[in-house]
Design a protein around this motif. Structure first.
Motif, short mmCIF file in Angstrom:
data_model
loop_
_atom_site.label_atom_id
_atom_site.label_comp_id
_atom_site.label_asym_id
_atom_site.label_seq_id
_atom_site.Cartn_x
_atom_site.Cartn_y
_atom_site.Cartn_z
N GLU A 41 0.83 -1.20 0.00
CA GLU A 41 0.00 0.00 0.00
C GLU A 41 0.87 1.25 0.00
OE1 GLU A 41 -3.12 0.31 2.81
OE2 GLU A 41 -3.79 -1.75 2.54
N HIS A 42 1.92 1.23 0.81
CA HIS A 42 2.80 2.38 0.88
C HIS A 42 3.49 2.61 -0.46
CE1 HIS A 42 5.44 5.37 2.59
NE2 HIS A 42 6.50 4.68 2.23
N ARG A 43 3.94 1.54 -1.11
CA ARG A 43 4.60 1.68 -2.39
C ARG A 43 3.65 2.24 -3.45
NH1 ARG A 43 6.73 -4.07 -3.59
NH2 ARG A 43 5.21 -4.63 -2.01
N LEU A 44 2.40 1.80 -3.39
CA LEU A 44 1.43 2.24 -4.38
C LEU A 44 1.14 3.73 -4.31
CD1 LEU A 44 -0.96 -0.80 -4.30
CD2 LEU A 44 -0.17 0.28 -6.39
N PHE A 103 6.96 4.12 -8.00
CA PHE A 103 6.67 2.69 -8.00
C PHE A 103 5.97 2.30 -9.30
CE2 PHE A 103 3.57 -0.72 -7.32
CZ PHE A 103 4.44 -1.76 -7.05
N HIS A 104 4.99 3.06 -9.71
CA HIS A 104 4.24 2.73 -10.92
C HIS A 104 5.09 2.94 -12.16
CE1 HIS A 104 0.60 2.31 -8.55
NE2 HIS A 104 1.03 3.37 -7.88
N ASN A 111 -9.41 2.11 -2.58
CA ASN A 111 -10.12 0.89 -2.96
C ASN A 111 -9.31 0.07 -3.94
OD1 ASN A 111 -12.40 -0.33 -5.09
ND2 ASN A 111 -12.88 -0.61 -2.92
N ILE A 112 -8.68 0.73 -4.91
CA ILE A 112 -7.81 0.03 -5.86
C ILE A 112 -6.63 -0.60 -5.13
CG2 ILE A 112 -6.29 0.30 -7.85
CD1 ILE A 112 -8.12 2.57 -8.80
N VAL A 113 -6.01 0.17 -4.24
CA VAL A 113 -4.86 -0.31 -3.49
C VAL A 113 -5.19 -1.58 -2.72
CG1 VAL A 113 -3.39 0.22 -1.49
CG2 VAL A 113 -3.71 1.93 -3.29
N SER A 114 -6.41 -1.66 -2.22
CA SER A 114 -6.79 -2.81 -1.39
C SER A 114 -6.78 -4.12 -2.16
CB SER A 114 -8.17 -2.58 -0.78
OG SER A 114 -9.19 -2.67 -1.76
N TYR A 115 -6.74 -4.04 -3.50
CA TYR A 115 -6.74 -5.26 -4.31
C TYR A 115 -5.40 -5.52 -4.99
CZ TYR A 115 -11.75 -5.23 -3.59
OH TYR A 115 -13.00 -5.25 -3.02
N GLY A 128 2.53 -5.26 -4.90
CA GLY A 128 1.97 -3.97 -5.26
C GLY A 128 1.38 -3.92 -6.65
N HIS A 129 1.24 -5.06 -7.30
CA HIS A 129 0.75 -5.09 -8.68
C HIS A 129 -0.78 -5.00 -8.72
CE1 HIS A 129 4.67 -7.28 -9.99
NE2 HIS A 129 4.79 -5.95 -9.97
#
Length: 451
Positions: A23-26, A31-32, A353-357, A362-363
């Motif tokens: 989550e932190h990386r996202l 990162f992206h 919400n996206i991060v949670s999946y 982190g992909h």
């Protein structure tokens, strides 16, 4: 907004969970950019450049898609304009443009997807890819100009860009544009199947945006007085007039007109098109109306995020791709929209919400479904052959060999088998992870959140 319920979070484990570290990386743009960098591959053979593949070569989509790449170069351009990772982002955009110049057809068109050696792997008729090719090439001009890096390209690059734009515009005007409807006619574009037949909002908005960007690129190249620029100047206002008339005169923005000219108001992520392509001047308040209608209608009530369309599987137009659920790249569009509207808290909720999946690396996946939805898809569509009929409807197929169709079926089978294995342990599963397009749109949303 719906978020992961305790039930969903408790069962969304194994390969389909995230942790605090991911989550932190996202939350970091770099990162992206690194994920996208890992998905960029050098072209092979006589083809120049390098492009991001949609997914890893051994995963669901081992191809270069002009649609995806146009959205990815848009994200790289946003990074450049924000002062993030200028050199790498510029290089990737220019390399993608070189690839598109190399694979452009003799008729001026780009097709659905390509292998790294430039082989046309497209199965479907997707007219909007010509618009996306124009966008990619224009993005390269903007990237070079914005970083004052013209010394990085040879003297032929500008001439190649002008030539590619000219041939693409001529193909669009002569082969795709319907002078009676004053619109570009499409068979299929952002989705598959007959849902895209007729005159769609996405395709026509993509072309208006592409022509505007191409016109700007020619101006940057001091080619505003060329025949190519003159052809765009003559064609674009007519298309824009057709788009304004067709899509803003109804009480609500339609997602398409059928081939027979009937209005289709069913909710669809393509209602974000006027916003996504920056056409608020053309659409006025209708751009907001359409985006907010899509956001309301398509929010997944259990998983959060936006579905592509409503999931009535008996509708032959609707192709579920393994089970209905939210798509992360379109959900990121929603976040971008909220940030641009100044609704930062809402945008943050959507990104979380996206991060949670995301998985432990982190992909971000392409889209999500649940065990129940996947099992319903297998029972009602895959095992019965209905999915095959939807996917390979003869009205939307190009004239391709069955070997190519069989190759695609193999990718589909392998993907669905992988999902079948994972739903034994996970109630929520993600498809095609990492997907370059998902990370690009998330990156764009992150940058918007900081502006």
């Amino acid at each position: 907004m719906p978020t992961n319920s305790p039930e969903t979070s408790a069962t969304n484990d194994g390969n389909d969970t995230t942790n605090d570290d991911s989550e932190h990386r996202l939350e970091r743009p770099m990162f992206h950019l690194d994920v996208l960098d890992d998905l960029v591959y050098e072209a092979s053979g006589d083809v120049e450049g390098a492009v991001p593949l949609a997914s890893d070569p051994d995963h669901r989509y081992p191809y270069a898609y002009p649609r995806d790449i146009a959205c990815i170069t848009r994200a790289w351009l946003a990074a450049i304009r924000s002062g993030i990772d200028l050199d790498r982002s510029r290089r990737h955009i220019v390399d993608a443009a070189r690839f598109h110049i190399a694979v452009q057809g003799g008729d001026g068109a780009w097709q659905q997807r390509y292998a790294l050696g430039g082989t046309d792997k497209g199965i479907y008729i997707q007219e909007d890819n010509v618009a996306h090719g124009l966008r990619v090439i224009s993005h390269a001009v903007f990237a070079l100009d914005g970083t004052d890096s013209w010394s990085d390209v040879d003297d032929d690059f500008a001439a190649d860009v002008v030539d590619a734009i000219g041939r693409a515009v001529e193909y669009t005007r002569d082969e795709l544009y319907d002078p009676n409807a004053h619109l570009v006619e499409s068979t299929t574009s952002i989705h598959e199947g007959p849902i895209e037949s007729g005159y769609t909002l996405w395709v026509n908005a993509a072309y208006v945006s592409a022509l505007r960007q191409a016109e700007r690129a020619l101006s940057v190249l001091d080619a505003a007085d060329t025949d190519v620029a003159s052809r765009i100047a003559a064609f674009r206002p007519t298309l824009e007039g057709g788009v304004e008339r067709a899509f803003t005169s109804p009480q609500q923005v339609p997602r398409r007109y059928t081939p027979e000219g009937e209005l289709d108001f069913r909710p669809d992520v393509t209602l974000f098109s006027p916003y996504y392509f920056g056409l608020s001047d053309l659409f006025g308040d209708a751009a907001d109306e359409a985006a907010r209608r899509a956001a309301t209608a398509l929010e997944d009530p259990r998983l959060g995020g936006l579905q592509r369309f409503l999931g009535f599987y008996r509708n032959f137009d609707v192709h579920q791709h393994g089970g209905n659920g939210p798509w992360m790249q379109y959900t990121a569009w929603h976040a971008q929209y909220r940030y641009d509207c100044g609704e930062d808290e809402r945008g943050d909720e959507i990104l979380q919400n996206i991060v949670s999946y995301a998985d432990d690396d982190g992909h971000i996946p392409e889209h999500l479904t649940t065990r129940a939805r996947f099992e319903s898809f297998v029972e009602n569509e895959w095992d019965t052959g209905l999915d095959f009929e939807k996917e390979f409807d003869e009205t939307v197929l190009r004239d391709v060999s069955f070997d190519l169709i069989a190759e695609e079926l193999g990718h589909m089978r392998d993907s669905y088998q992988s999902i079948a294995d994972r739903v034994e342990a996970n109630d929520v599963v993600g498809f095609a992870r990492p997907l370059a397009w998902s990370h690009a749109e998330f990156l764009t949303a992150l940058i918007r959140s900081e502006e």
